[in-house]
Design an enzyme around this catalytic site. Structure first.
Site, mmCIF file in Angstrom:
data_model
loop_
_atom_site.group_PDB
_atom_site.id
_atom_site.type_symbol
_atom_site.label_atom_id
_atom_site.label_comp_id
_atom_site.label_asym_id
_atom_site.label_seq_id
_atom_site.Cartn_x
_atom_site.Cartn_y
_atom_site.Cartn_z
ATOM 1 C CG LEU A 141 113.223 85.910 45.356
ATOM 2 C CD1 LEU A 141 112.886 85.191 44.067
ATOM 3 C CD2 LEU A 141 112.007 86.017 46.258
ATOM 4 C CB CYS A 142 119.350 85.828 49.256
ATOM 5 S SG CYS A 142 120.270 85.694 47.732
ATOM 6 C CG HIS A 143 116.772 81.063 52.204
ATOM 7 N ND1 HIS A 143 116.914 80.647 50.906
ATOM 8 C CD2 HIS A 143 115.568 80.603 52.626
ATOM 9 C CE1 HIS A 143 115.848 79.952 50.551
ATOM 10 N NE2 HIS A 143 115.015 79.916 51.571
ATOM 11 C CG MET A 147 123.116 84.287 45.684
ATOM 12 S SD MET A 147 123.606 84.780 44.008
ATOM 13 C CE MET A 147 123.326 86.534 44.063
ATOM 14 C CD GLU A 148 124.699 84.398 51.157
ATOM 15 O OE1 GLU A 148 123.531 84.633 51.486
ATOM 16 O OE2 GLU A 148 124.993 83.514 50.317
ATOM 17 C CG ASP A 177 133.217 105.699 47.247
ATOM 18 O OD1 ASP A 177 132.862 106.665 46.534
ATOM 19 O OD2 ASP A 177 133.216 105.729 48.488
#
Length: 162
Positions: free
Chosen positions: A75-77, A113-114, A128
């Protein structure tokens, strides 16, 4: 209904409508830590890993992660980020690497969020690249440190170096 921004009045998942919001300069900072053994820390410090520049690869991965956030988080733009920063700091005394990220734009929605995605992808890439030396590494402490812009203004986790 609940006060959560991504639920409609029926409790269903819903992308927030930001069309009426004002464009402001927005910025967010986040961090995460990757704890590892002495051998892994030494390998990173000395730069002798056969996969190349561990911090360089992890930094680029974090930047790419921030750019792809709307494709990863449903739901992120999608955002036109104007700046993405990723710093990695070897903290030998604590047995870890600190990852600090920041994202910036002029837009209608925040970039927390970014910044979090950049920190997460950086940590996962570091894991990793080093897992053969220390498969028991731990990724911890993922959080937003600070956000600025929008109608809520400035918020800080408090007491932190940001």
């Amino acid at each position: 209904m609940s006060g959560f921004s991504h639920l409609n009045d029926r409790g269903e998942a819903n992308m927030v409508d930001v069309s009426g919001k004002t464009v402001t300069q927005r910025e967010a900072r986040a961090e995460a830590y990757v704890h590892m053994n002495e051998a892994a820390l030494t390998l990173i410090e000395q730069g002798g890993h056969h996969k190349g520049d561990i911090f360089g690869v992890a930094r680029v991965a974090g930047i790419q992660g921030a750019k792809l956030t709307s494709q990863l988080i449903p739901l992120c733009h999608p955002l036109m980020l104007s700046k993405i920063g990723v710093d990695l700091e070897l903290q030998r005394d604590e047995g870890r690497v600190r990852i600090a990220t920041w994202c910036k734009l002029d837009g209608k929605t925040g970039v927390e969020m970014e910044a979090l995605t950049a920190a997460s992808v950086t940590a996962l890439t570091l894991f990793d690249m080093v897992k053969a030396v220390d498969p028991g590494m731990r990724i911890e402490g993922l959080r937003v440190l600070e956000k600025q812009g929008g109608k809520t203004g400035h918020w800080s986790a408090g007491g932190q170096d940001v």
